[in-house]
Design a protein around this motif. Structure first.
Motif, PDB file in Angstrom:
ATOM      1  N   ILE A  59       6.924   6.209  52.932  1.00  0.00           N
ATOM      2  CA  ILE A  59       5.716   6.998  53.167  1.00  0.00           C
ATOM      3  C   ILE A  59       5.641   8.176  52.201  1.00  0.00           C
ATOM      4  O   ILE A  59       4.600   8.432  51.586  1.00  0.00           O
ATOM      5  N   ASP A  60       6.741   8.885  52.051  1.00  0.00           N
ATOM      6  CA  ASP A  60       6.761  10.030  51.146  1.00  0.00           C
ATOM      7  C   ASP A  60       6.497   9.611  49.704  1.00  0.00           C
ATOM      8  O   ASP A  60       5.676  10.217  48.999  1.00  0.00           O
ATOM      9  N   ALA A  80       2.203  -0.147  55.369  1.00  0.00           N
ATOM     10  CA  ALA A  80       3.204  -1.048  55.943  1.00  0.00           C
ATOM     11  C   ALA A  80       4.242  -0.265  56.747  1.00  0.00           C
ATOM     12  O   ALA A  80       4.641  -0.674  57.846  1.00  0.00           O
ATOM     13  N   ALA A  81       4.670   0.876  56.199  1.00  0.00           N
ATOM     14  CA  ALA A  81       5.671   1.694  56.893  1.00  0.00           C
ATOM     15  C   ALA A  81       5.101   2.283  58.178  1.00  0.00           C
ATOM     16  O   ALA A  81       5.783   2.338  59.210  1.00  0.00           O
ATOM     17  N   GLU A 118       1.110  11.344  60.728  1.00  0.00           N
ATOM     18  CA  GLU A 118      -0.175  12.019  60.938  1.00  0.00           C
ATOM     19  C   GLU A 118      -0.507  12.948  59.765  1.00  0.00           C
ATOM     20  O   GLU A 118      -1.663  13.004  59.300  1.00  0.00           O
ATOM     21  N   THR A 119       0.496  13.670  59.273  1.00  0.00           N
ATOM     22  CA  THR A 119       0.261  14.590  58.155  1.00  0.00           C
ATOM     23  C   THR A 119      -0.181  13.841  56.907  1.00  0.00           C
ATOM     24  O   THR A 119      -1.149  14.228  56.229  1.00  0.00           O
ATOM     25  N   LYS A 120       0.515  12.760  56.575  1.00  0.00           N
ATOM     26  CA  LYS A 120       0.162  12.002  55.369  1.00  0.00           C
ATOM     27  C   LYS A 120      -1.200  11.323  55.511  1.00  0.00           C
ATOM     28  O   LYS A 120      -1.943  11.190  54.534  1.00  0.00           O
ATOM     29  N   ARG A 121      -1.539  10.915  56.713  1.00  0.00           N
ATOM     30  CA  ARG A 121      -2.871  10.329  56.928  1.00  0.00           C
ATOM     31  C   ARG A 121      -3.969  11.360  56.656  1.00  0.00           C
ATOM     32  O   ARG A 121      -4.967  11.058  55.991  1.00  0.00           O
ATOM     33  N   GLN A 122      -3.770  12.535  57.183  1.00  0.00           N
ATOM     34  CA  GLN A 122      -4.769  13.573  56.984  1.00  0.00           C
ATOM     35  C   GLN A 122      -4.894  13.946  55.509  1.00  0.00           C
ATOM     36  O   GLN A 122      -6.008  14.118  54.991  1.00  0.00           O
ATOM     37  N   ALA A 148      10.025  16.960  54.772  1.00  0.00           N
ATOM     38  CA  ALA A 148      10.966  15.930  54.340  1.00  0.00           C
ATOM     39  C   ALA A 148      12.406  16.349  54.626  1.00  0.00           C
ATOM     40  O   ALA A 148      13.224  15.542  55.081  1.00  0.00           O
ATOM     41  N   LYS A 149      12.728  17.626  54.379  1.00  0.00           N
ATOM     42  CA  LYS A 149      14.076  18.119  54.657  1.00  0.00           C
ATOM     43  C   LYS A 149      14.368  18.115  56.149  1.00  0.00           C
ATOM     44  O   LYS A 149      15.480  17.792  56.577  1.00  0.00           O
TER      45      LYS A 149
END
Length: 214
Positions: A59-60, A80-81, A118-122, A148-149
Motif C-alpha cells: 500500500i505504501d 489488491a492489498a 483509510e488515509t491512503k484512500r483519502q 509507516a513507522k
C-alpha cells in the motif's frame, strides 16, 4: 484347578501390564501431538504477520508511485492489498484466539492498518480530484512517514510478543523430542516383552506333564 488359576493370574497380570504400557504410549503420543500443534500454530501466526507486513508495504509503495507518477497502474497492488488485509486479519485473529496474550497486539495492528487504508484512500481521492496541494502538505509534514513507522513498530511489538510466547517451547523442544522418543520406544519394548513373557508363562501353565512309565 490349580493350573487354571495360574493361567488366570498370569493373564490378568499380563493384561494389566499391557494396559499400563498402552496408556503410557497414548499419553506420550498426546503430548507429542500437542507440541507439534503448538509448532504449527506458531508457524501459521508468523506467516500471517509476514503477509500483513508485506501488504502494508504494498500500500505504501503503490501510493508513493501513484503520487509521483500519476499513473493508475501503481494503484493495482494497493487495491489488491486493501482487499486482502481484512481476510488476513481475520485469519490472524482466529489463530490467536487461544493465545490471549497476543490478541491485544492483533487488535492494535488492525486499527493501525485500518487507519493506513483509510488515509491512503483519502489521499488517492484528493490526487484524482486535483487537490494535490493537500497531499503535498501531508507528505512534507511527515505524517506518512510517521504512520509507516508506527505500523512498523506495531509489527515489531507483535513479533517480539510471539517470540516470548513460544520461547519456552523452543528452548525445551530438542530435549523433549529425544525424551519422548525414548519413552515411546521403552513403552513399546515393555509391551512386547510382557506379551512374550505372558505367552511363555501361559504355555508353561497349560502344559500337561507326561506320566512316568513303570
Amino acid at each position: 484347578m490349580r493350573q487354571r488359576n495360574k493361567v488366570w493370574v498370569y493373564l490378568c497380570t499380563g493384561v494389566l501390564f499391557l494396559l499400563f504400557f498402552g496408556a503410557e504410549q497414548i499419553y506420550i503420543l498426546k503430548q507429542w501431538h500437542e507440541v507439534s500443534d503448538t509448532q504449527e500454530l506458531r508457524s501459521a501466526i508468523t506467516v500471517q504477520v509476514l503477509q500483513l507486513r508485506r501488504l502494508a508495504t504494498d500500500i505504501d509503495s503503490g501510493f508513493r508511485g501513484y503520487a509521483l507518477m500519476r499513473q493508475s497502474v501503481f494503484l493495482v497492488p494497493v487495491v489488491a492489498a486493501e482487499a486482502e488485509i481484512p481476510r488476513a486479519l481475520d485469519r490472524l485473529t482466529a489463530l490467536t484466539e487461544k493465545t490471549p496474550s497476543l490478541q491485544g497486539n492483533v487488535q492494535v495492528l488492525k486499527r493501525r492498518l485500518d487507519e493506513l487504508i483509510e488515509t491512503k484512500r483519502q489521499l488517492t481521492f484528493k490526487i484524482g480530484s486535483g487537490q494535490e496541494q493537500e497531499v503535498l502538505n501531508y507528505v512534507r509534514g511527515g505524517d506518512g512517514v510517521a504512520l509507516a513507522k508506527t505500523i512498523a513498530n506495531v509489527f515489531d511489538d507483535l513479533d517480539a510478543k510471539i517470540e516470548r510466547e513460544f520461547r519456552e517451547m523452543d528452548v525445551s523442544q530438542d530435549g523433549y523430542w529425544k525424551q519422548a522418543m525414548w519413552q515411546l520406544v521403552a513403552a513399546q519394548a515393555g509391551a512386547v516383552l510382557v506379551g512374550l513373557l505372558l505367552m511363555k508363562l501361559v504355555s508353561a501353565a497349560l502344559a500337561v506333564p507326561r506320566r512316568v512309565e513303570t
